[in-house]
Design an enzyme around this catalytic site. Structure first.
Site, PDB file in Angstrom:
ATOM      1  N   SER A 272       0.866  -1.190   0.000  1.00 34.26           N
ATOM      2  CA  SER A 272       0.000   0.000   0.000  1.00 34.26           C
ATOM      3  C   SER A 272       0.896   1.231   0.000  1.00 34.26           C
ATOM      4  O   SER A 272       2.025   1.179   0.520  1.00 34.26           O
ATOM      5  CB  SER A 272      -0.856  -0.001   1.265  1.00 34.26           C
ATOM      6  OG  SER A 272      -1.451   1.267   1.446  1.00 34.26           O
TER       7      SER A 272
ATOM      8  N   TYR B  88      -1.228  -0.623  10.463  1.00 34.49           N
ATOM      9  CA  TYR B  88      -1.392  -1.058   9.069  1.00 34.49           C
ATOM     10  C   TYR B  88      -0.172  -0.612   8.252  1.00 34.49           C
ATOM     11  O   TYR B  88       0.413  -1.392   7.491  1.00 34.49           O
ATOM     12  CB  TYR B  88      -2.673  -0.437   8.512  1.00 34.49           C
ATOM     13  CG  TYR B  88      -2.971  -0.726   7.055  1.00 34.49           C
ATOM     14  CD1 TYR B  88      -3.618  -1.895   6.673  1.00 34.49           C
ATOM     15  CD2 TYR B  88      -2.642   0.196   6.053  1.00 34.49           C
ATOM     16  CE1 TYR B  88      -3.921  -2.149   5.332  1.00 34.49           C
ATOM     17  CE2 TYR B  88      -2.932  -0.051   4.719  1.00 34.49           C
ATOM     18  CZ  TYR B  88      -3.575  -1.222   4.367  1.00 34.49           C
ATOM     19  OH  TYR B  88      -3.869  -1.480   3.041  1.00 34.49           O
TER      20      TYR B  88
HETATM   21  N1  LIG Z   1      -8.707  -0.929  -1.449  1.00 33.79           N
HETATM   22  C1  LIG Z   1      -7.705  -0.090  -1.283  1.00 33.79           C
HETATM   23  O1  LIG Z   1      -7.869   1.133  -1.402  1.00 33.79           O
HETATM   24  C2  LIG Z   1      -6.316  -0.598  -0.960  1.00 33.79           C
HETATM   25  C3  LIG Z   1      -5.265   0.336  -0.971  1.00 33.79           C
HETATM   26  C4  LIG Z   1      -3.976  -0.110  -0.675  1.00 33.79           C
HETATM   27  C5  LIG Z   1      -3.746  -1.450  -0.418  1.00 33.79           C
HETATM   28  N2  LIG Z   1      -4.793  -2.338  -0.408  1.00 33.79           N
HETATM   29  C6  LIG Z   1      -4.463  -3.752  -0.106  1.00 33.79           C
HETATM   30  O2  LIG Z   1      -5.042  -4.598  -1.091  1.00 33.79           O
HETATM   31  C7  LIG Z   1      -5.315  -5.887  -0.530  1.00 33.79           C
HETATM   32  C8  LIG Z   1      -6.761  -6.317  -0.894  1.00 33.79           C
HETATM   33  O3  LIG Z   1      -7.683  -5.324  -0.402  1.00 33.79           O
HETATM   34  P1  LIG Z   1      -9.139  -5.097  -1.069  1.00 33.79           P
HETATM   35  O4  LIG Z   1      -9.432  -3.639  -0.947  1.00 33.79           O
HETATM   36  O5  LIG Z   1      -9.225  -5.729  -2.388  1.00 33.79           O
HETATM   37  O6  LIG Z   1     -10.077  -5.893  -0.006  1.00 33.79           O
HETATM   38  P2  LIG Z   1     -11.554  -6.537  -0.149  1.00 33.79           P
HETATM   39  O7  LIG Z   1     -12.367  -5.877  -1.223  1.00 33.79           O
HETATM   40  O8  LIG Z   1     -12.108  -6.503   1.261  1.00 33.79           O
HETATM   41  O9  LIG Z   1     -11.293  -8.049  -0.581  1.00 33.79           O
HETATM   42  C9  LIG Z   1     -10.640  -8.917   0.292  1.00 33.79           C
HETATM   43  C10 LIG Z   1     -10.685 -10.347  -0.245  1.00 33.79           C
HETATM   44  O10 LIG Z   1      -9.928 -11.178   0.640  1.00 33.79           O
HETATM   45  C11 LIG Z   1     -10.778 -12.202   1.248  1.00 33.79           C
HETATM   46  N3  LIG Z   1     -10.334 -12.339   2.633  1.00 33.79           N
HETATM   47  C12 LIG Z   1     -10.339 -11.373   3.600  1.00 33.79           C
HETATM   48  N4  LIG Z   1      -9.860 -11.885   4.755  1.00 33.79           N
HETATM   49  C13 LIG Z   1      -9.535 -13.180   4.504  1.00 33.79           C
HETATM   50  C14 LIG Z   1      -8.981 -14.230   5.296  1.00 33.79           C
HETATM   51  N5  LIG Z   1      -8.664 -14.034   6.577  1.00 33.79           N
HETATM   52  N6  LIG Z   1      -8.753 -15.430   4.709  1.00 33.79           N
HETATM   53  C15 LIG Z   1      -9.055 -15.659   3.416  1.00 33.79           C
HETATM   54  N7  LIG Z   1      -9.580 -14.701   2.615  1.00 33.79           N
HETATM   55  C16 LIG Z   1      -9.825 -13.488   3.151  1.00 33.79           C
HETATM   56  C17 LIG Z   1     -12.170 -11.621   1.093  1.00 33.79           C
HETATM   57  O11 LIG Z   1     -13.163 -12.651   1.124  1.00 33.79           O
HETATM   58  P3  LIG Z   1     -13.847 -13.087   2.557  1.00 33.79           P
HETATM   59  O12 LIG Z   1     -14.078 -11.824   3.342  1.00 33.79           O
HETATM   60  O13 LIG Z   1     -15.078 -13.801   2.134  1.00 33.79           O
HETATM   61  O14 LIG Z   1     -12.873 -14.003   3.221  1.00 33.79           O
HETATM   62  C18 LIG Z   1     -12.069 -10.968  -0.280  1.00 33.79           C
HETATM   63  O15 LIG Z   1     -12.092 -11.936  -1.292  1.00 33.79           O
HETATM   64  C19 LIG Z   1      -5.051  -5.751   0.979  1.00 33.79           C
HETATM   65  O16 LIG Z   1      -3.746  -6.248   1.261  1.00 33.79           O
HETATM   66  C20 LIG Z   1      -5.058  -4.238   1.207  1.00 33.79           C
HETATM   67  O17 LIG Z   1      -4.266  -3.876   2.321  1.00 33.79           O
HETATM   68  C21 LIG Z   1      -6.077  -1.940  -0.682  1.00 33.79           C
END
Ligand SMILES: NC(=O)c1ccc[n+]([C@@H]2O[C@H](COP(=O)([O-])OP(=O)(O)OC[C@H]3O[C@@H](n4cnc5c(N)ncnc54)[C@H](OP(=O)(O)O)[C@@H]3O)[C@@H](O)[C@H]2O)c1
Length: 475
Positions: free
Chosen positions: A359, A372
């Protein structure tokens, strides 16, 4: 395997309808860039000082079916007797002026792109001469300035910084005895984790990727293509092979929503067999059903693997010991352990790849909680360690650092009132040169690119996909 290629995917990974100007395209990296862009469908114009060599290249490209035109010109218009002025004029001023000249055309296109060819010598001391290095460092800074200044004109600006690539520039230095061949080879082997020179088409692939619509949220970045040097302190097949993941298998943790979901789709579209997981069985089954209809080969399992990003944004003084351990275990330890577990399989494949989702919060302060952020900062460092430690096992490790992407993670933060939607949106818009959030598929495209054979000399990099956020010091 049948891979369905929907139009949107084909468009995002194509340069058909685009026009490119590549300076110095008759040899070396410029030559490889001309070929890479033309293969992806662009019309290319190039130039050099040597008429007969230019004509020969134009003839070859015409036989290959590429649309390339050329002119003879010397871009360094202010040669003086002084080395300093000559190198400045050639490496820096010409790039600056050509950008000024190109600006109205790039702006009018609505999808303008500038990719400078910088050098690792502009990032670290590389024994390449201080004047050369100064020009390259200046190009890296110019990249940031133009990215922010021209983001509103829909012009993206990035810079590619290669380490030694065997082109005529290097042959010339060897023949001038500035570099002594044998010594360079052994120095290179000892300092570069990948233990070899780069190839010109390992640089041109990144240039082409940065020009693609698929890279639409990447601006202001300087990305080293250096086999790991900067983090340690022939036409190699048709582009179809270099730009394909057919025959590869990928594990994408957390693939049912958000960035993970987009990564599953991007890798599957490029031909990989994908395995993913999440904790919610019915959502997972629904996704597997959708992917099967699309012709993708994706399998899945329900598990809580603690290898995804999670966050409890709070003031630092309010974190409990439990909050701290939970965030560390989920965001950092799990990634570390899964890499250990995967190591023998990645090594056995001979073409292993790890791409962490970090991130921008691991690069700068971003008001999303210190716990985080430190896990993401640690992931960026782990990227460098694994890249060097496992380069000899033919495993490449890189990290992708997104800024805000509207996924369920962000919606959750909004619903927890950690982020207040209206203020949050206007704060993001005012600080981001591109004035918008990223889309999940603007992150997944870079993850996929880093997995491609075309990215074979890129290791240890943390690349921001952030619409220019981290390079914008003062809006
Ligand atoms: N969105 C942003 O703005 C942003 C910015 C910078 C970095 N990131 C990074 O990008 C990555 C993904 O984030 P996202 O925004 O795409 O999140 P998201 O939309 O909440 O998607 C998360 C995915 O991971 C699964 N998941 C969550 N906890 C889990 C667990 N303990 N075991 C197995 N599966 C799990 C969820 O399914 P279930 O809940 O059904 O398990 C879902 O498929 C993270 O590392 C985050 O820190 C995101």
């Amino acid at each position: 395997m049948t891979t369905i290629v929907p139009e949107s995917f084909a468009t995002r990974w194509s340069l058909v309808g685009m026009t490119a100007l590549v300076t110095g395209g008759t040899r070396g990296i410029g030559y490889a860039v001309v070929e890479e862009l033309a293969e992806l469908g662009a019309v290319v114009h190039t130039c050099s000082r040597n008429e007969s060599e230019l004509n020969q290249r134009l003839q070859e490209w015409s036989v290959k079916g590429f649309t390339v035109t050329g002119s003879i010109c010397d871009l360094a218009s202010q040669y003086t007797a002084e080395d300093y002025s000559m190198i400045m004029a050639t490496n820096l001023e010409s790039g600056f002026h050509i950008c000024q000249l190109a600006h109205p055309f790039l702006k009018a296109s609505g999808v303008g792109n500038i990719v400078f060819i910088s050098s690792v010598a502009g990032l670290v001391h590389a024994n390449a001469g201080s004047i050369y290095s100064v020009t390259k460092a200046a190009v890296n800074q110019l990249t940031k300035n133009l990215a922010c200044e021209w983001a509103g004109d829909k012009i993206r600006t990035n810079s590619v910084a290669p380490w030694f690539v065997k082109t005529s520039l290097i042959d010339q230095l060897i023949s001038m005895e500035v570099l002594e061949e044998k010594k360079i080879m052994s120095d290179l082997e000892s300092r570069t984790p990948i233990k070899r020179f780069g190839e010109a088409n390992e640089v041109s692939s990144l240039v082409a990727f940065l020009c693609l619509p698929a890279a639409s949220y990447i601006t202001g970045q300087t990305i080293a293509v250096d086999g790991g040097l900067t983090i340690n302190e022939s036409f190699a097949g048709m582009s179809l092979t270099r730009w394909s993941l057919v025959g590869m298998t990928a594990l994408v943790t957390g693939g049912t929503r958000g960035i993970g979901y987009a990564v599953v789709e991007e890798l599957a579209e490029l031909g990989a067999v994908v395995h993913t997981c999440s904790r919610n069985e019915s959502e997972l089954n629904q996704r597997l059903q959708e992917w099967s209809v699309k012709g993708f080969i994706v399998t899945g399992s329900v598990c809580d693997i603690n290898n995804v990003g999670m966050n409890y944004p709070k003031p630092t003084t309010e974190y409990t010991a439990e909050d701290y351990s939970m965030i560390m275990a989920t965001n950092l330890e799990s990634g570390f352990h899964i890499s250990q577990l995967a190591h023998p399989f990645l090594k056995a494949s001979g073409v292993g790849n790890i791409v962490f989702i970090s991130s921008v919060a691991g690069l700068v302060h971003a008001s999303v909680g210190s716990t985080y952020s430190i896990t993401k900062g640690a992931i960026n460092q782990l990227t460098k360690n694994l890249a060097c430690e496992w380069a000899g096992d033919k495993i490449r490790t890189n990290s992708v650092a997104p800024w805000f992407v509207k996924t369920s993670l962000i919606e959750q933060l909004i619903s927890m009132e950690v982020l207040e939607e209206k203020k949050f949106t206007s704060d993001v818009e005012s600080r981001t040169p591109m004035k918008r959030f990223g889309e999940a598929n603007e992150v997944s495209s870079l993850v996929a690119f880093l997995c491609l054979p075309a990215a074979s000399y890129i290791i240890g990099q943390t690349i921001a996909v952030d619409g220019g956020f981290t390079i914008n010091g003062f809006p």
